[in-house]
Scaffold this active site. Sequence first.
Site, PDB file in Angstrom:
ATOM      1  N   TYR A 229     -19.086  -0.135  -1.980  1.00 44.94           N
ATOM      2  CA  TYR A 229     -20.477   0.000  -1.552  1.00 44.94           C
ATOM      3  C   TYR A 229     -20.686   1.480  -1.244  1.00 44.94           C
ATOM      4  O   TYR A 229     -19.953   2.335  -1.713  1.00 44.94           O
ATOM      5  CB  TYR A 229     -20.677  -0.927  -0.348  1.00 44.94           C
ATOM      6  CG  TYR A 229     -22.075  -1.069   0.182  1.00 44.94           C
ATOM      7  CD1 TYR A 229     -23.166  -1.247  -0.666  1.00 44.94           C
ATOM      8  CD2 TYR A 229     -22.309  -1.063   1.557  1.00 44.94           C
ATOM      9  CE1 TYR A 229     -24.447  -1.395  -0.155  1.00 44.94           C
ATOM     10  CE2 TYR A 229     -23.586  -1.220   2.070  1.00 44.94           C
ATOM     11  CZ  TYR A 229     -24.649  -1.374   1.211  1.00 44.94           C
ATOM     12  OH  TYR A 229     -25.914  -1.523   1.717  1.00 44.94           O
TER      13      TYR A 229
ATOM     14  N   ARG B  53     -34.221   4.677  -8.678  1.00 43.13           N
ATOM     15  CA  ARG B  53     -33.974   5.512  -7.490  1.00 43.13           C
ATOM     16  C   ARG B  53     -32.685   5.034  -6.832  1.00 43.13           C
ATOM     17  O   ARG B  53     -32.701   4.372  -5.807  1.00 43.13           O
ATOM     18  CB  ARG B  53     -35.131   5.414  -6.497  1.00 43.13           C
ATOM     19  CG  ARG B  53     -35.047   6.435  -5.363  1.00 43.13           C
ATOM     20  CD  ARG B  53     -35.942   6.056  -4.209  1.00 43.13           C
ATOM     21  NE  ARG B  53     -35.583   4.779  -3.620  1.00 43.13           N
ATOM     22  CZ  ARG B  53     -34.589   4.617  -2.747  1.00 43.13           C
ATOM     23  NH1 ARG B  53     -33.843   5.627  -2.385  1.00 43.13           N
ATOM     24  NH2 ARG B  53     -34.332   3.411  -2.245  1.00 43.13           N
TER      25      ARG B  53
ATOM     26  N   LYS C 179     -23.532  -4.670  -3.965  1.00 40.99           N
ATOM     27  CA  LYS C 179     -24.257  -5.438  -2.944  1.00 40.99           C
ATOM     28  C   LYS C 179     -23.799  -6.892  -2.925  1.00 40.99           C
ATOM     29  O   LYS C 179     -23.623  -7.496  -1.860  1.00 40.99           O
ATOM     30  CB  LYS C 179     -25.765  -5.382  -3.226  1.00 40.99           C
ATOM     31  CG  LYS C 179     -26.422  -4.060  -2.892  1.00 40.99           C
ATOM     32  CD  LYS C 179     -26.798  -3.982  -1.418  1.00 40.99           C
ATOM     33  CE  LYS C 179     -27.586  -2.723  -1.114  1.00 40.99           C
ATOM     34  NZ  LYS C 179     -28.031  -2.654   0.283  1.00 40.99           N
TER      35      LYS C 179
ATOM     36  N   GLU D 239     -33.615  -3.878  -5.237  1.00 35.04           N
ATOM     37  CA  GLU D 239     -32.772  -2.798  -4.724  1.00 35.04           C
ATOM     38  C   GLU D 239     -32.998  -1.513  -5.510  1.00 35.04           C
ATOM     39  O   GLU D 239     -32.963  -1.498  -6.741  1.00 35.04           O
ATOM     40  CB  GLU D 239     -31.302  -3.217  -4.842  1.00 35.04           C
ATOM     41  CG  GLU D 239     -30.356  -2.338  -4.083  1.00 35.04           C
ATOM     42  CD  GLU D 239     -30.481  -2.505  -2.580  1.00 35.04           C
ATOM     43  OE1 GLU D 239     -30.332  -1.500  -1.862  1.00 35.04           O
ATOM     44  OE2 GLU D 239     -30.743  -3.638  -2.118  1.00 35.04           O
ATOM     45  N   ASP D 240     -33.246  -0.427  -4.790  1.00 36.57           N
ATOM     46  CA  ASP D 240     -33.314   0.924  -5.364  1.00 36.57           C
ATOM     47  C   ASP D 240     -34.361   1.072  -6.464  1.00 36.57           C
ATOM     48  O   ASP D 240     -34.105   1.656  -7.522  1.00 36.57           O
ATOM     49  CB  ASP D 240     -31.935   1.359  -5.858  1.00 36.57           C
ATOM     50  CG  ASP D 240     -31.013   1.722  -4.698  1.00 36.57           C
ATOM     51  OD1 ASP D 240     -31.482   1.707  -3.554  1.00 36.57           O
ATOM     52  OD2 ASP D 240     -29.836   2.028  -4.940  1.00 36.57           O
TER      53      ASP D 240
ATOM     54  N   ASP E 129     -34.653  -4.774  -0.017  1.00 36.29           N
ATOM     55  CA  ASP E 129     -33.728  -4.311   1.014  1.00 36.29           C
ATOM     56  C   ASP E 129     -34.023  -2.890   1.458  1.00 36.29           C
ATOM     57  O   ASP E 129     -33.827  -2.547   2.619  1.00 36.29           O
ATOM     58  CB  ASP E 129     -32.292  -4.417   0.494  1.00 36.29           C
ATOM     59  CG  ASP E 129     -31.271  -4.120   1.577  1.00 36.29           C
ATOM     60  OD1 ASP E 129     -31.402  -4.687   2.675  1.00 36.29           O
ATOM     61  OD2 ASP E 129     -30.353  -3.320   1.329  1.00 36.29           O
ATOM     62  N   ASP E 130     -34.501  -2.035   0.552  1.00 37.89           N
ATOM     63  CA  ASP E 130     -34.795  -0.649   0.918  1.00 37.89           C
ATOM     64  C   ASP E 130     -35.949  -0.575   1.911  1.00 37.89           C
ATOM     65  O   ASP E 130     -35.958   0.266   2.808  1.00 37.89           O
ATOM     66  CB  ASP E 130     -35.144   0.172  -0.333  1.00 37.89           C
ATOM     67  CG  ASP E 130     -33.988   0.219  -1.312  1.00 37.89           C
ATOM     68  OD1 ASP E 130     -32.887   0.599  -0.901  1.00 37.89           O
ATOM     69  OD2 ASP E 130     -34.185  -0.156  -2.477  1.00 37.89           O
TER      70      ASP E 130
ATOM     71  N   ASN F 223     -28.508   8.320   1.797  1.00 33.77           N
ATOM     72  CA  ASN F 223     -27.253   8.116   1.070  1.00 33.77           C
ATOM     73  C   ASN F 223     -27.328   8.798  -0.291  1.00 33.77           C
ATOM     74  O   ASN F 223     -28.411   8.993  -0.822  1.00 33.77           O
ATOM     75  CB  ASN F 223     -27.016   6.612   0.865  1.00 33.77           C
ATOM     76  CG  ASN F 223     -26.635   5.908   2.145  1.00 33.77           C
ATOM     77  OD1 ASN F 223     -25.772   6.365   2.869  1.00 33.77           O
ATOM     78  ND2 ASN F 223     -27.294   4.796   2.430  1.00 33.77           N
TER      79      ASN F 223
END
Length: 671
Positions: free
Chosen positions: A215, A268, A286, A357-358, A380-381, A513
């Site tokens: 991760y 992203r 994840k 995600e992302d 989640d972001d 991150n």
Amino acid sequence: MMNEQTTEVCRNSIRNDQKRTCAFSLLESNLDLKRANDISLAATNLDNGAGIAFQMEESIPLDCELTGIVIIAGLFVSEEKPMWRLARCASSNLSRSLRRRCFYTAAIPGPCIVHKRGTDILHDPWFNKDTGFPLTERDRLGLRGLLPPRVISFEHQYDRFMESYRSLEKNTQGQPHGSVSLAKWRILNRLHDRNETLYYRVLIDNIKDFAPIIYTPTVGLVCQNYSGLFRRPRGMYFSAKDKGEMMSMIYNWPAHQVDMIVLTDGSRILGLGDLGVQGIGIPIGKLDIYVAAAGINPQRILPVMLDVGTNNQKLLEDPLYLGLRQPRLEGEEYLSIVDEFMEAVHTRWPKAIVQFEDFQMKWAFETLQRYRKRFCMFNDDIQGTAGVALAGVTGNMGAGSAGLGVLNMAIEALSRMSGNNEMAVKNKCYLLDKDGLITKERKNIDPAAAPFAKDLKDVEGLREGASPIEVVKKLKPHVLLGLSGVGGIFNEEVLKAMRESDSTKPAIFAMSNPTMNAECTAADAFKYAGPNIVFGSGSPFEDVDLGNGKVGHVNQANNMYLFPGIGLGTLLSGAHIITDGMLQAAAECLASYMTDEEIQKGILYPSIDSIRDITAEVGAAVLRAAVEEDLAEGHGDVGPRELKQMSKPETVAYVSRNMWFPVYSPLVHEK
């Protein structure tokens, strides 16, 4: 993964007959908020993001005392001693004395019927036991002669792998950190490809050491190099070239049931930008966390890459790049691809939960609003990061998708606790993005950030586009939080300005991150802002030696504290959507985990070693919220009536019992 002919899914559940009660307290542990005067927040996000400054000149009645607050990228934080208690006031009444570690005990696992023999078994990582097949099993599965004669126990296999891993660590000392991290990822990935049961047991037992490898932060490095690292497919790939075919494609996945899907379009990835199809590393990582932390059955997970092209010219010119060589789709063309995928998934698996995600900010918000009332999904972001940050310090972050998510949740939570309406609270927030302070004078404001743009007449002493240092010096905030994706943006000048904070224990959160994109390092934060700060980050940093036996604690505000529990709690509740109330319940549960003594030491989050206990509590809180909102439809043999009758400790025990745990199942061949 699972073979099409498998007639029975092997689900090895761990039964914990003891009733456990874990009171979680993460951030706002015991807060005594009575009033909040002169609340000031400042926040910054330089990746399309925003910072927030919060000022309240009039008193706000709360359950606890609050003085100054600083937000960078979206959440509220604390003040002197109190602020950290905010969430505990609002949530858990469970006694910490009832909390105990969960000891897993398993009865002899039931047999798993398979329709394959010989090398087909050895080449299937779900069924393969390497040298662990007992002699009787070798006979009935046609494995005699295909393996060395010695039978190695599961425990011995485990020890041999860990010995190999520790040997790798020893032999790579002094080598570049990136190379060592990739070497560690490779050895774990090879085990994953060969023997999933052993892989997940190793991961569960060593989650604190291995989470940074599978991760963040190592997963970012893996994604950057994924085309070169690729050896075998994992998950599914839907591309712009598959338009009109997704409804049939979804049936190519061999599992008859899928509970959890993590989806990305690679636009992203962490703070690394557009990585195209190479972003598949994020869903894979994840979902490994879902298995390790939440006990989601690994045969019921699905990583998905939605390849709509890439605008990364370097990748388009890379001969090893595995994705579509075309610019990204935009507008309705893009949305039609996502629409088709979502319809296909929920046609085959109506109860599957999809975690986005992302996605780049514009699509993160657009897809969340587009699907959250129709499908069981969350981002989640936006929502996971918001919950962790809210739980961790009742407020901090920025104007990227994660930052604005935090800001919205923080405003909702603070207004609820203070008794003020959301508009009154929002009017006291100041956002910063890559161009500085956002005001109504700004042209072409992103629609998601527009509600937080300030009228210049309300921003005395500040201007449109004011820099982070200007905002911090003016507001003297209690918390500085960043989700900018710009490494080092909290420079020496900004950090030194935090010494003038009105709080005796100001908080600084560098949430971006991977590690190289963190707004500042832990060492710089304690060096320039002083030893009395509270420090949080998105990526792991070592604690800082402050001398004289004192330690500057680093709090990794990791989304893995929440998203596994959100997924598991939603799954077991049978809810068809994930509401703000369910997400807030997760955050408040996490926020009630730490003691006042730990908070005073600057420790905001529990150890990752106890992640399954944390997930059980968070999952139970999500499940109870679904029940309270009349959304719970039940799961398996447990219906909504039974869920409603469960006490809090019983709900936690129920969630724990439904966590998958890796042990070898006896394999029985059937023609």
